[in-house]
Every structure is written in C-alpha cells, then in structure tokens.
Design a protein around this motif. Sequence first.
Motif, PDB file in Angstrom:
ATOM      1  N   GLU A   1       0.748  -0.914   0.371  1.00 22.12           N
ATOM      2  CA  GLU A   1      -0.504  -0.402  -0.399  1.00 22.12           C
ATOM      3  C   GLU A   1       0.836   1.149   0.319  1.00 22.12           C
ATOM      4  OE1 GLU A   1      -3.465   0.018   3.186  1.00 22.12           O
ATOM      5  OE2 GLU A   1      -3.533  -2.346   2.955  1.00 22.12           O
ATOM      6  N   ARG A   2       1.576   0.929   0.677  1.00 20.73           N
ATOM      7  CA  ARG A   2       2.965   2.039   0.329  1.00 20.73           C
ATOM      8  C   ARG A   2       4.296   2.787  -0.640  1.00 20.73           C
ATOM      9  NH1 ARG A   2       3.002   1.012   6.535  1.00 20.73           N
ATOM     10  NH2 ARG A   2       5.238  -0.710   6.261  1.00 20.73           N
ATOM     11  N   HIS A   3       3.413   1.806  -1.593  1.00 18.21           N
ATOM     12  CA  HIS A   3       4.383   1.018  -2.586  1.00 18.21           C
ATOM     13  C   HIS A   3       4.092   2.537  -3.658  1.00 18.21           C
ATOM     14  CE1 HIS A   3       7.905  -0.258  -5.177  1.00 18.21           C
ATOM     15  NE2 HIS A   3       6.963  -0.746  -6.072  1.00 18.21           N
ATOM     16  N   ILE A   4       4.315   3.272  -3.277  1.00 23.20           N
ATOM     17  CA  ILE A   4       4.244   4.294  -4.333  1.00 23.20           C
ATOM     18  C   ILE A   4       5.125   5.624  -4.431  1.00 23.20           C
ATOM     19  CG2 ILE A   4       1.499   4.192  -3.988  1.00 23.20           C
ATOM     20  CD1 ILE A   4       1.258   6.824  -1.774  1.00 23.20           C
ATOM     21  N   LEU A   5       4.847   6.873  -5.159  1.00 26.68           N
ATOM     22  CA  LEU A   5       4.820   7.832  -5.337  1.00 26.68           C
ATOM     23  C   LEU A   5       5.059   8.630  -4.141  1.00 26.68           C
ATOM     24  CD1 LEU A   5       7.515   9.498  -6.626  1.00 26.68           C
ATOM     25  CD2 LEU A   5       6.075  10.576  -8.232  1.00 26.68           C
ATOM     26  N   LEU A   6       5.552   9.090  -3.794  1.00 28.77           N
ATOM     27  CA  LEU A   6       5.732  10.610  -2.146  1.00 28.77           C
ATOM     28  C   LEU A   6       5.248  11.273  -2.543  1.00 28.77           C
ATOM     29  CD1 LEU A   6       4.851  10.446   0.872  1.00 28.77           C
ATOM     30  CD2 LEU A   6       7.074  10.600   1.505  1.00 28.77           C
ATOM     31  N   LEU A   7       4.212  11.823  -2.544  1.00 25.41           N
ATOM     32  CA  LEU A   7       3.900  13.342  -3.418  1.00 25.41           C
ATOM     33  C   LEU A   7       3.355  14.861  -2.188  1.00 25.41           C
ATOM     34  CD1 LEU A   7       2.186  12.945  -6.530  1.00 25.41           C
ATOM     35  CD2 LEU A   7       4.280  13.279  -6.228  1.00 25.41           C
ATOM     36  N   GLY A   8       3.841  14.338  -1.390  1.00 25.25           N
ATOM     37  CA  GLY A   8       4.056  14.962   0.138  1.00 25.25           C
ATOM     38  C   GLY A   8       5.068  14.894   0.659  1.00 25.25           C
ATOM     39  N   PHE A   9       4.732  15.113   1.706  1.00 28.35           N
ATOM     40  CA  PHE A   9       5.869  15.048   3.509  1.00 28.35           C
ATOM     41  C   PHE A   9       5.717  14.489   4.182  1.00 28.35           C
ATOM     42  CE2 PHE A   9       7.857  19.089   0.984  1.00 28.35           C
ATOM     43  CZ  PHE A   9       8.693  18.868   0.288  1.00 28.35           C
ATOM     44  N   THR A  10       4.296  14.016   4.125  1.00 23.01           N
ATOM     45  CA  THR A  10       3.459  13.223   5.436  1.00 23.01           C
ATOM     46  C   THR A  10       3.956  11.776   5.186  1.00 23.01           C
ATOM     47  OG1 THR A  10       1.764  14.711   5.574  1.00 23.01           O
ATOM     48  CG2 THR A  10       1.548  12.776   6.671  1.00 23.01           C
ATOM     49  N   PRO A  11       5.016  11.233   6.334  1.00 20.49           N
ATOM     50  CA  PRO A  11       5.518  10.281   6.103  1.00 20.49           C
ATOM     51  C   PRO A  11       4.019   9.393   5.429  1.00 20.49           C
ATOM     52  CG  PRO A  11       6.254  10.744   8.088  1.00 20.49           C
ATOM     53  CD  PRO A  11       5.000  11.804   7.825  1.00 20.49           C
ATOM     54  N   LEU A  12       4.373   8.283   4.728  1.00 22.46           N
ATOM     55  CA  LEU A  12       3.219   7.420   4.330  1.00 22.46           C
ATOM     56  C   LEU A  12       3.307   6.304   5.880  1.00 22.46           C
ATOM     57  CD1 LEU A  12       4.058   6.448   0.729  1.00 22.46           C
ATOM     58  CD2 LEU A  12       2.476   7.236   1.928  1.00 22.46           C
ATOM     59  N   SER A  13       4.228   5.861   6.374  1.00 22.19           N
ATOM     60  CA  SER A  13       4.644   5.389   7.760  1.00 22.19           C
ATOM     61  C   SER A  13       3.012   5.813   8.702  1.00 22.19           C
ATOM     62  CB  SER A  13       4.868   5.031   7.976  1.00 22.19           C
ATOM     63  OG  SER A  13       6.242   6.371   8.424  1.00 22.19           O
ATOM     64  N   GLU A  14       2.738   7.345   9.020  1.00 26.32           N
ATOM     65  CA  GLU A  14       1.561   8.041   9.405  1.00 26.32           C
ATOM     66  C   GLU A  14       0.578   7.841   8.874  1.00 26.32           C
ATOM     67  OE1 GLU A  14       2.532  12.312  10.594  1.00 26.32           O
ATOM     68  OE2 GLU A  14       4.413  11.552  11.768  1.00 26.32           O
ATOM     69  N   SER A  15       0.085   7.968   7.219  1.00 23.62           N
ATOM     70  CA  SER A  15      -0.974   8.583   6.531  1.00 23.62           C
ATOM     71  C   SER A  15      -1.234   6.498   6.237  1.00 23.62           C
ATOM     72  CB  SER A  15      -0.946   8.911   4.958  1.00 23.62           C
ATOM     73  OG  SER A  15       0.565   8.632   4.469  1.00 23.62           O
ATOM     74  N   ILE A  16      -0.259   5.415   5.783  1.00 22.00           N
ATOM     75  CA  ILE A  16      -0.674   4.141   6.168  1.00 22.00           C
ATOM     76  C   ILE A  16      -0.413   3.263   6.921  1.00 22.00           C
ATOM     77  CG2 ILE A  16      -0.856   2.158   4.127  1.00 22.00           C
ATOM     78  CD1 ILE A  16      -0.579   3.794   2.210  1.00 22.00           C
ATOM     79  N   PRO A  17      -0.165   3.588   8.425  1.00 20.43           N
ATOM     80  CA  PRO A  17      -0.002   2.862   8.908  1.00 20.43           C
ATOM     81  C   PRO A  17       0.397   0.970   9.194  1.00 20.43           C
ATOM     82  CG  PRO A  17      -1.597   4.398  10.236  1.00 20.43           C
ATOM     83  CD  PRO A  17      -1.318   4.380   8.380  1.00 20.43           C
ATOM     84  N   ASP A  18       1.063   0.508   9.519  1.00 19.71           N
ATOM     85  CA  ASP A  18       1.238  -0.978  10.257  1.00 19.71           C
ATOM     86  C   ASP A  18       0.301  -1.041  10.702  1.00 19.71           C
ATOM     87  OD1 ASP A  18       3.282  -1.851   8.394  1.00 19.71           O
ATOM     88  OD2 ASP A  18       4.837  -1.385   9.785  1.00 19.71           O
ATOM     89  N   THR A  19      -0.726  -2.044  10.841  1.00 16.20           N
ATOM     90  CA  THR A  19      -1.534  -2.524  11.853  1.00 16.20           C
ATOM     91  C   THR A  19      -0.818  -3.178  13.062  1.00 16.20           C
ATOM     92  OG1 THR A  19      -2.639  -4.228  10.014  1.00 16.20           O
ATOM     93  CG2 THR A  19      -4.221  -4.430  11.643  1.00 16.20           C
ATOM     94  N   PRO A  20      -1.816  -2.358  14.189  1.00 18.29           N
ATOM     95  CA  PRO A  20      -1.766  -2.913  15.745  1.00 18.29           C
ATOM     96  C   PRO A  20      -1.244  -4.097  15.607  1.00 18.29           C
ATOM     97  CG  PRO A  20      -3.174  -1.231  15.081  1.00 18.29           C
ATOM     98  CD  PRO A  20      -3.173  -2.252  13.912  1.00 18.29           C
ATOM     99  N   LYS A  21      -0.689  -4.681  16.651  1.00 18.20           N
ATOM    100  CA  LYS A  21      -0.165  -5.940  17.057  1.00 18.20           C
ATOM    101  C   LYS A  21      -0.952  -6.150  18.157  1.00 18.20           C
ATOM    102  CE  LYS A  21       4.344  -6.690  15.216  1.00 18.20           C
ATOM    103  NZ  LYS A  21       5.649  -6.818  15.618  1.00 18.20           N
ATOM    104  N   LYS A  22      -2.022  -6.989  17.944  1.00 15.39           N
ATOM    105  CA  LYS A  22      -2.608  -8.169  19.137  1.00 15.39           C
ATOM    106  C   LYS A  22      -1.447  -7.721  20.236  1.00 15.39           C
ATOM    107  CE  LYS A  22      -5.762  -9.990  15.985  1.00 15.39           C
ATOM    108  NZ  LYS A  22      -6.409 -11.280  16.045  1.00 15.39           N
ATOM    109  N   MET A  23      -1.845  -7.373  21.715  1.00 21.24           N
ATOM    110  CA  MET A  23      -2.013  -7.684  22.854  1.00 21.24           C
ATOM    111  C   MET A  23      -2.547  -9.066  23.191  1.00 21.24           C
ATOM    112  SD  MET A  23       0.084  -5.162  23.244  1.00 21.24           S
ATOM    113  CE  MET A  23       0.988  -4.391  25.223  1.00 21.24           C
ATOM    114  N   GLN A  24      -2.000  -9.985  24.450  1.00 27.69           N
ATOM    115  CA  GLN A  24      -2.082 -10.890  24.845  1.00 27.69           C
ATOM    116  C   GLN A  24      -1.971 -10.975  26.392  1.00 27.69           C
ATOM    117  OE1 GLN A  24       0.902 -13.689  23.573  1.00 27.69           O
ATOM    118  NE2 GLN A  24       0.365 -14.106  21.536  1.00 27.69           N
TER     119      GLN A  24
END
Length: 170
Positions: free
Chosen positions: A147-170
């Motif tokens: 999903e993040r494999h795109i040309l970044l056309l702004g200065f907002t990090p893609l890790s913020e706009s397309i964050p990883d799925t949170p890991k489930k807590m045990q």
Amino acid sequence: MGFFWWLTQPGNPTSSPATESRLARTNRLLHHPTFYKKIHKKHHEWTAPIGVISLYAHPVEHVVSNMLPAIVGPLVMGSHLTSITMWFSLALIITTISHCGYHLPFLPSPEFHDYHHLKFNQCYGVLGVLDHLHGTDTIFKQTKAYERHILLLGFTPLSESIPDTPKKMQ
C-alpha cells in the motif's frame, strides 16, 4: 521527449524494461540454492536497508548481477561515454534509493526491495513487471508495504498515512 521515450522502449536493450529483465533474472538465479550460499548470501547479510550496502556483494555477483545487466545495453547500442556515465549514475542512484530504507518525497519507493531483503523469496526485480508476471510478488501485494509502494508526493510520512496494523496484545 525523444531521448527519454526511447529509453523506455522494450526493443531498446538499454531500456528500463530490458534492464529490469536482466536484473530480475540474474537476482532470481542467484537465489538458487547452488549460488545463494556461496555467492548471493553475502548481499543478504544485511536485512535492514542501508543505502551503501546496495553494492555489498561477492565479486562474481557484482559482475554478473550489478554490472552486466546495466552495461550490456549501452555496449550493444554503441553508446557514447557520456550517455553510459549518465546511465550508470542513474542506476547507482536508484539502487541506493532502493536500499536506503527511507521513502523520500518525489523519489522511487524502496518498499518493494526492502520486502525482498525481509523475505528473500519475493520481489526480485526493480520495476516489478517480471515479479507480477511470475507471481513472485503475491505475498508482498497483501502487505501494508505494498500500500505504501507509491510515489510520495507530499511530506507526510507514509508510515503515518498508511500505518502498520497494530499487533494484538496477549
């Protein structure tokens, strides 16, 4: 436009698709067990992406996979030394970007090759055309990295706009 259009034409041995074909095939060949252990494993000692390691390789790999795919086209076409210098400069910049681990604005995405270093058996090429045709990018296409494999056309990090799925807590 003529020169840059010509660089993209598949019949041109110096084109991006022709170089992609040579790079993807040699990289995949180097992942064969016979060659991986003795030659290509050196390059994969680094699983974290660092730009300078893009050329960290066994001497045989450096010639077969790094130099030959990029130089065959210009030599066949009888390119001028200035054109060859520009071609190699572009190739070195792109390979450094693909190994840098940073998705910088207005530059090609490193996500595809970062995934290759993470999983080893996916995403062998640069452009991804042969990986799509051979199905060696199917797992990658199911990830947030895809999903993040795109040309970044702004200065907002893609890790913020397309964050990883949170890991489930045990």
